[in-house]
Scaffold this motif. Structure first.
Motif, PDB file in Angstrom:
ATOM      1  N   UNK A   1      86.547 -20.207   3.197  1.00  0.00           N
ATOM      2  CA  UNK A   1      87.455 -20.912   3.419  1.00  0.00           C
ATOM      3  C   UNK A   1      86.908 -22.309   4.601  1.00  0.00           C
ATOM      4  N   UNK A   2      85.640 -21.667   5.328  1.00  0.00           N
ATOM      5  CA  UNK A   2      85.562 -22.846   6.217  1.00  0.00           C
ATOM      6  C   UNK A   2      84.085 -23.109   5.496  1.00  0.00           C
ATOM      7  N   UNK A   3      83.570 -22.521   4.728  1.00  0.00           N
ATOM      8  CA  UNK A   3      82.386 -23.561   3.989  1.00  0.00           C
ATOM      9  C   UNK A   3      83.127 -24.451   3.335  1.00  0.00           C
ATOM     10  N   UNK A   4      84.563 -24.479   2.481  1.00  0.00           N
ATOM     11  CA  UNK A   4      84.934 -25.255   1.513  1.00  0.00           C
ATOM     12  C   UNK A   4      85.454 -26.258   2.818  1.00  0.00           C
ATOM     13  N   UNK A   5      86.240 -26.102   4.086  1.00  0.00           N
ATOM     14  CA  UNK A   5      86.457 -26.986   5.162  1.00  0.00           C
ATOM     15  C   UNK A   5      85.599 -27.241   5.657  1.00  0.00           C
ATOM     16  N   UNK A   6      84.318 -27.694   5.384  1.00  0.00           N
ATOM     17  CA  UNK A   6      83.172 -27.914   5.645  1.00  0.00           C
ATOM     18  C   UNK A   6      82.774 -29.193   5.132  1.00  0.00           C
ATOM     19  N   UNK A   7      82.740 -29.118   3.751  1.00  0.00           N
ATOM     20  CA  UNK A   7      82.528 -29.825   2.504  1.00  0.00           C
ATOM     21  C   UNK A   7      83.571 -31.200   2.760  1.00  0.00           C
ATOM     22  N   UNK A   8      84.808 -30.301   2.751  1.00  0.00           N
ATOM     23  CA  UNK A   8      86.355 -31.520   2.928  1.00  0.00           C
ATOM     24  C   UNK A   8      85.980 -32.285   4.305  1.00  0.00           C
ATOM     25  N   UNK A   9      85.711 -31.912   5.248  1.00  0.00           N
ATOM     26  CA  UNK A   9      85.447 -32.289   6.427  1.00  0.00           C
ATOM     27  C   UNK A   9      83.832 -34.073   6.048  1.00  0.00           C
ATOM     28  N   UNK A  10      82.706 -33.478   5.596  1.00  0.00           N
ATOM     29  CA  UNK A  10      82.084 -34.993   5.081  1.00  0.00           C
ATOM     30  C   UNK A  10      82.385 -35.453   4.247  1.00  0.00           C
TER      31      UNK A  10
END
Length: 126
Positions: A1-10
């Motif tokens: 989840x956190x890695x996906x959110x990081x990619x979304x933020x980028x």
């Protein structure tokens, strides 16, 4: 989840920056049309009228350059703000992932320690 959110933020940060750049380009394109041209007195000798028109054109160019410089300054500030906002959110996301991984590792280690009291391998029980 956190890695996906990081990619979304980028990706969101890239889109926000891109939208801001498009808006900037549009503002630059519209600048010459926004010049508040003064009224020109068209009476008088032709050379006087031409001088007045040249003066207004000079004023327009100076105004456009001044406004362009102001827009460039605002763009630079906005780019810094966007970069900072998303960098902060990405950093928080990375910290959340690290904290979650640490909690998982701690819980797994505790679980393992608790189950070693039963003789190690739980398969032996069955």
């Amino acid at each position: 989840m956190g890695r996906d959110r990081k990619k979304e933020l980028e990706l969101e940060g890239d889109r926000t920056l891109e939208e801001r750049l498009f808006k900037h380009r549009s503002n630059l394109t519209e600048l010459p049309n926004k010049f508040p041209a003064p009224e020109i007195d068209i009476t008088g000798a032709p050379h006087e009228t031409k001088e007045r028109q040249q003066k207004v054109e000079r004023m327009r160019r100076e105004w456009v350059e001044q406004k362009r410089a102001e827009l460039e300054e605002v763009l630079a500030e906005d780019k810094e703000m966007i970069a900072h906002r998303y960098a902060t959110q990405i950093q928080q996301c990375e910290q959340d992932v690290i904290a979650a991984q640490q909690r998982y590792d701690d819980a797994y280690r505790n679980w393992k320690e608790d189950h070693q009291e039963f003789g190690g391998d739980l398969d032996d029980i069955a």
